[in-house]
Design a protein around this motif. Structure first.
Motif, PDB file in Angstrom:
ATOM      1  N   SER A 205       1.223  -1.249  -0.070  1.00  0.00           N
ATOM      2  CA  SER A 205      -0.154  -0.043  -0.090  1.00  0.00           C
ATOM      3  C   SER A 205       1.002   1.074  -0.252  1.00  0.00           C
ATOM      4  N   ARG A 206       2.585   1.216   0.018  1.00  0.00           N
ATOM      5  CA  ARG A 206       2.607   2.636   0.438  1.00  0.00           C
ATOM      6  C   ARG A 206       4.041   2.636  -0.822  1.00  0.00           C
ATOM      7  N   ASP A 207       4.766   1.289  -0.436  1.00  0.00           N
ATOM      8  CA  ASP A 207       6.065   0.941  -1.682  1.00  0.00           C
ATOM      9  C   ASP A 207       6.128   0.723  -2.844  1.00  0.00           C
TER      10      ASP A 207
END
Length: 605
Positions: A205-207
């Protein structure tokens, strides 16, 4: 990471749209140092690469240099492996491959595998699968842990000789090291801290995942249509990829967590190019169609067996249990007979150096009871005398013995699932016919590990899959400190010496005979496991396609596949598109969007 949502509501432009690939299950990880499931491995393999890889255009999956310029060189005692890197290879972030990224990747693999805070966070967040993956990675990269208890990792140090030369210094000799370099956990990552944190896992979800592979991870969008509604993964061709050929597939849209019916409906409507599961209701349509051909099934590299604790179950008792099991239920079960087969060796058929020359176990109560008498004579049940048992002549008398004064009470950890339901009842019934009382201890999957750890388990179910194409991928687990196979408590000097000879052979010759003898000794003489099942998967191929390579590890490499979009035809040659049927049947379906049997052009490389 930017979100990307692909819509198929507009008219399909076969020349421009991505190839659409779909799976019922998700690809939960983008971090090579956490992923062990098949979907995550296949996703990562499009984006990242290792120093050595498998040639998926070959049926035997022969190893080949990938990021390495050539295979490395060993020192005399197999403790140092020096390898040269290819030059002018770019990561997706624009940096060039050098020794620095190799050292960073292997140092990161070690530190994350033993980070107790990360382990605690995974358990506290109820992320049990991630926790188990981390523990299992310890066993993969410390394959002979029990033989070298003073070390916790195979690789002692990774040293840069120069910018393009790396030396791996091992804590003990390990001849299958090149095979281990083919495994996803050995892939090389960018050392740019902006993209690859050194002390935490990549988060979908972030990287993003930055590698040297033919595709970049453009986006990973979860819950497209609400909570738990599926994900879409968008991959784009990396135009600076170092291999010279430009792939037919420039973009891939991977849709996950499909329902089986919806998946097949979308396939039939032309919204999906490849499937990862087929509703059994559709099987006859493929069998009856003139446009599809069902090939001979291929062996898988998964297997299941019952492990027996050697500390609580001695040799004759173990052999009695092996002879008491009704193996015919494996092939007679209606739900699994199409793809489940009796396992014949501890090395699955799909892994190289598997032998087919072992004695296949069969149910034989007379032989099982003979071993029970041998066990009594050798004191395996304490001071019980065989004299009273000589009078037992019927099954009813043996059952009465088990009910009133069993020779031994055995514990089996129950964690649920189809395989436990499938085998346990029959096993419990048959062991009662030889004087052994088998009872259940209920728990979770983590609980099963805890039960065995406290030596409260005598027999336990193990489902295992080879991580790379070498017997060491299986054999090493029996010397692990961190996976369930360690609870077998094997303490056999012959098995130890044979394994060391096979996995630490310093000659140039492959010790195939040692692997054959190891399998025979483990299964027939040592009798530590009750062999249950292995699997095969069927190959369903469009009739106009030939030379479509497939492999037992179900590994995909979209870069190799050839497609002709101009005739609204999806064509693959030299590649693998796999479709799972039921539990473990996998098929390759190459689907023609618009069947024009009078004008078909196939592009076979």
């Amino acid at each position: 990471m930017p979100n990307f949502a692909f819509s198929n509501t507009e008219p399909i432009d076969f020349e421009k749209r991505p190839l659409i690939y779909a799976t019922c299950s998700s690809a939960p990880y983008i971090d090579p140092h956490l992923a062990l499931d098949q979907n995550s491995i296949n996703l990562i393999s499009q984006i990242c690469e290792g120093l050595i890889s498998y040639d998926l255009n070959r049926q035997d999956m022969k190893m080949q240099p990938q990021l390495a310029a050539d295979f490395g060189q060993w020192n005399e005692n197999l403790t140092e492996y020096t390898i040269k890197l290819k030059e002018d290879i770019l990561f997706h972030d624009g940096t060039f491959l050098s020794s620095k990224q190799v050292i960073f990747s292997f140092d990161r693999l070690y530190s994350l595998s033993y980070d107790n805070n990360l382990h605690k966070n995974l358990v506290q967040s109820d992320h049990i699968l991630g926790y188990q993956n981390q523990i299992h990675l310890q066993s993969i990269y410390n394959p002979l842990a029990n033989l070298y208890p003073e070390v916790d990792w195979l690789i002692n140090q990774t040293i840069a000789i120069d910018d393009t030369t790396v030396k791996f210094c091992l804590n003990y000799p390990y001849s299958p090291f090149e095979s281990l370099l083919c495994f996803t956990g050995s892939f090389i990552l960018s050392n740019n801290p902006k993209y690859t944190p050194s002390h935490e896992f990549l988060n979908i979800s972030r990287d993003s995942l930055i590698g040297t592979g033919p595709y970049t991870l453009d986006s990973y969008t979860n819950d497209i249509n609400g909570v738990d509604s599926g994900s879409e993964i968008h991959l784009k061709y990396f135009t600076d990829y170092y291999e010279v050929s430009i792939p037919d597939i420039q973009e891939i849209l991977w849709k996950t967590r499909y329902g089986s019916t919806e998946l097949n409906d979308d396939f039939l409507q032309g919204k999906i190019d490849f499937l990862t599961s087929i509703n059994p209701d559709f099987i006859e349509e493929y069998e009856d169609s003139e446009y599809f051909e069902i090939k001979a099934p291929l062996p898988d590299v998964s297997m299941s067996y019952l492990g027996m604790n050697c500390q609580t179950l001695k040799e004759n008792t173990r052999k009695a249990i092996i002879n008491a099991f009704n193996y015919s239920i494996i092939s007679s079960n209606e739900d699994t007979s199409r793809n489940i087969h009796q396992l014949t060796s501890i090395i699955p058929f799909g892994v190289k150096y598997h032998t087919t020359n072992l004695t296949i176990p069969k149910m034989d109560l007379i032989m099982a009871r003979k071993y029970i008498f041998d066990a009594i004579d050798h004191g395996e049940f304490g001071n019980i005398s065989s004299f009273a048992l000589n009078e037992l002549s019927s099954d009813e008398e043996w059952l009465f013995l088990t009910e009133t004064s069993p020779l031994q009470n055995l514990v089996y950890p129950w964690v649920g699932g189809i395989y436990h339901d499938f085998f346990f009842e029959d096993l419990q019934t048959n062991l009662a016919l030889i004087g052994l009382n088998l009872s259940i201890k209920y728990g979770t999957m983590v609980g099963a590990y805890e039960i065995a750890m406290y030596e409260e388990t005598d027999i336990f179910y193990i489902r295992q899959r080879a991580e790379y194409n070498h017997p060491s991928s299986i054999l090493a687990s029996f010397f692990s400190k961190s996976c369930i196979q360690s609870f077998l408590n094997i303490n056999d000097s012959n098995f130890t010496e044979m394994t060391k000879n096979a996995l630490q052979d310093t000659s140039n010759a492959i010790p195939i005979h040692l692997f054959f003898e190891l399998q025979r000794y483990f299964v027939e003489d040592l009798a530590v496991v009750l062999l249950l099942t292995t699997e095969t998967f069927e190959v369903v191929q469009y009739s106009g396609i030939s030379e479509c390579m497939m492999n037992s590890f179900r590994l995909l490499r979209f870069y190799n596949y050839s497609f002709d979009y101009s005739s609204h035809t999806k064509t693959i040659s030299g590649g693998n598109i796999m479709v799972t049927l039921g539990i473990a049947i996998i098929s390759i379906i190459i689907r023609k969007k618009k069947l024009d049997k009078d004008n078909i052009e196939w592009n076979n490389k």
